[in-house]
Design a protein around this motif. Structure first.
Motif, PDB file in Angstrom:
ATOM      1  N   THR A  84     -55.468 -11.453  70.573  1.00  0.00           N
ATOM      2  CA  THR A  84     -56.131 -10.242  70.396  1.00  0.00           C
ATOM      3  C   THR A  84     -57.186 -10.278  71.254  1.00  0.00           C
ATOM      4  OG1 THR A  84     -55.471  -9.848  68.055  1.00  0.00           O
ATOM      5  CG2 THR A  84     -57.257  -8.686  68.964  1.00  0.00           C
ATOM      6  N   LEU A  85     -57.521  -9.676  72.321  1.00  0.00           N
ATOM      7  CA  LEU A  85     -58.562  -9.503  73.263  1.00  0.00           C
ATOM      8  C   LEU A  85     -58.948  -8.141  73.595  1.00  0.00           C
ATOM      9  CD1 LEU A  85     -56.431 -11.536  75.982  1.00  0.00           C
ATOM     10  CD2 LEU A  85     -58.159 -12.420  74.702  1.00  0.00           C
ATOM     11  N   ASP A  86     -60.113  -8.011  73.834  1.00  0.00           N
ATOM     12  CA  ASP A  86     -60.875  -6.983  74.563  1.00  0.00           C
ATOM     13  C   ASP A  86     -60.460  -6.872  75.848  1.00  0.00           C
ATOM     14  OD1 ASP A  86     -62.022  -5.977  72.131  1.00  0.00           O
ATOM     15  OD2 ASP A  86     -63.628  -7.699  72.381  1.00  0.00           O
ATOM     16  N   CYS A  87     -59.937  -5.405  76.259  1.00  0.00           N
ATOM     17  CA  CYS A  87     -59.604  -5.098  77.611  1.00  0.00           C
ATOM     18  C   CYS A  87     -60.734  -4.166  78.156  1.00  0.00           C
ATOM     19  CB  CYS A  87     -58.387  -4.702  77.781  1.00  0.00           C
ATOM     20  SG  CYS A  87     -57.940  -4.143  79.567  1.00  0.00           S
ATOM     21  N   ASP A  88     -61.653  -4.562  79.245  1.00  0.00           N
ATOM     22  CA  ASP A  88     -62.610  -3.514  79.650  1.00  0.00           C
ATOM     23  C   ASP A  88     -62.026  -3.483  81.012  1.00  0.00           C
ATOM     24  OD1 ASP A  88     -64.896  -3.261  77.766  1.00  0.00           O
ATOM     25  OD2 ASP A  88     -64.501  -5.328  77.508  1.00  0.00           O
TER      26      ASP A  88
END
Length: 279
Positions: free
Chosen positions: A236-240
């Motif tokens: 699970t990752l944050d994608c900016d």
């Protein structure tokens, strides 16, 4: 085209770029400190034979896409890039075309984000460059050629990617991609390559045609994503998505929350790279 002048320039600039500068292992004995032809070919997404023929003046009329890829792989300055286009007998892409030039400052930014998976896209969502961790996370982009490097095509027509979506999330993501591409088309109405991409998408995807005809215009926003890696499992990752003002580039950055199992998995991928975890 001044073929010998073009080839000499490519060879001269290849010799000055160290493998470490572009994220490649130095490995083995070298006659020079610069890139080998096969390394330049890998970075530019073209064949070694074609690099050889270009350097030796045996290949005529490289396309603007090839020249842009070589300029990016060789990390040329703005002036050097203009020179390479001109000795190739080509007009330098103007403001009416989607920019595909990754400036040295953006390249340095990507180099310094070594704890994140980073891909740089143009405004039409064609992948221009990626760091090793992005390749490890999403699959080696050196194996993607032509339209396969376009994120809109990959998600609506091609094999997709490793990001996990619910049906509702996929529908929303596809709609956002197409709306963002429509915004780009509005900024570059005379870009023939962009027109060809849109025509190809309309021909290959009923879903794209439906979304395109809806006429929605908006920018793609940041989100949290689950990436199903074939060896490391779900991450699970944050994608900016960062916009480079003036150059109309999109820098997509995947990061994990510190101290989590996801951060550990991402660090593991940084060590393993694109190699398989199984024998």
């Amino acid at each position: 085209m001044a073929a010998s002048e073009f080839g000499q320039a490519v060879r001269r600039w290849r010799d000055r770029v160290s493998p470490a500068t572009v994220g490649l292992p130095a490995g083995g004995r070298r006659r020079a400190a610069g890139l080998r032809r096969e390394e330049l070919a890998l970075l530019a997404g073209i064949s070694v034979d074609y690099v050889t023929r270009l350097e030796q003046g045996r290949a005529d009329n490289p396309s603007p896409q090839i020249v842009e890829a070589l300029a990016r792989a060789l990390r040329l300055s703005a002036e050097e890039r203009i020179y390479l286009f001109r000795v190739a007998g080509l007009a330098v892409p103007g403001p009416e075309t989607v920019p595909a030039y990754v400036t040295p400052s953006v390249q340095r930014l990507v180099d310094r984000l070594d704890g994140a998976a980073v891909g740089v896209f143009d405004a039409a969502w064609t992948l221009l460059m990626a760091n090793p961790l992005y390749a490890a996370l999403m699959g080696d982009p050196s194996e993607w050629h032509g339209i396969e490097r376009n994120g809109v095509w990959r998600n609506l027509v091609g094999s997709g990617g490793r990001v996990r979506y619910t049906p509702e999330e996929r529908s929303a993501f596809e709609a956002a991609l197409v709306a963002d591409l429509r915004a780009t088309a509005g900024r570059y109405p005379r870009d023939q390559q962009l027109r060809r991409l849109i025509a190809r998408l309309r021909a290959d995807s009923e879903r794209f045609a439906e979304l395109w005809d809806a006429g929605v215009v908006e920018s793609l926003r940041a989100s949290r994503k689950i990436v199903d890696h074939p060896q490391a499992g779900a991450i699970t990752l944050d994608c900016d998505v960062l916009s480079v003002v003036g150059d109309d580039l999109r820098v997509m950055v995947y990061t994990a929350e510190p101290g989590t199992a996801d951060a550990e998995r991402l660090r593991l991928l940084a060590v393993l790279g694109t190699q398989s975890l199984v024998g």
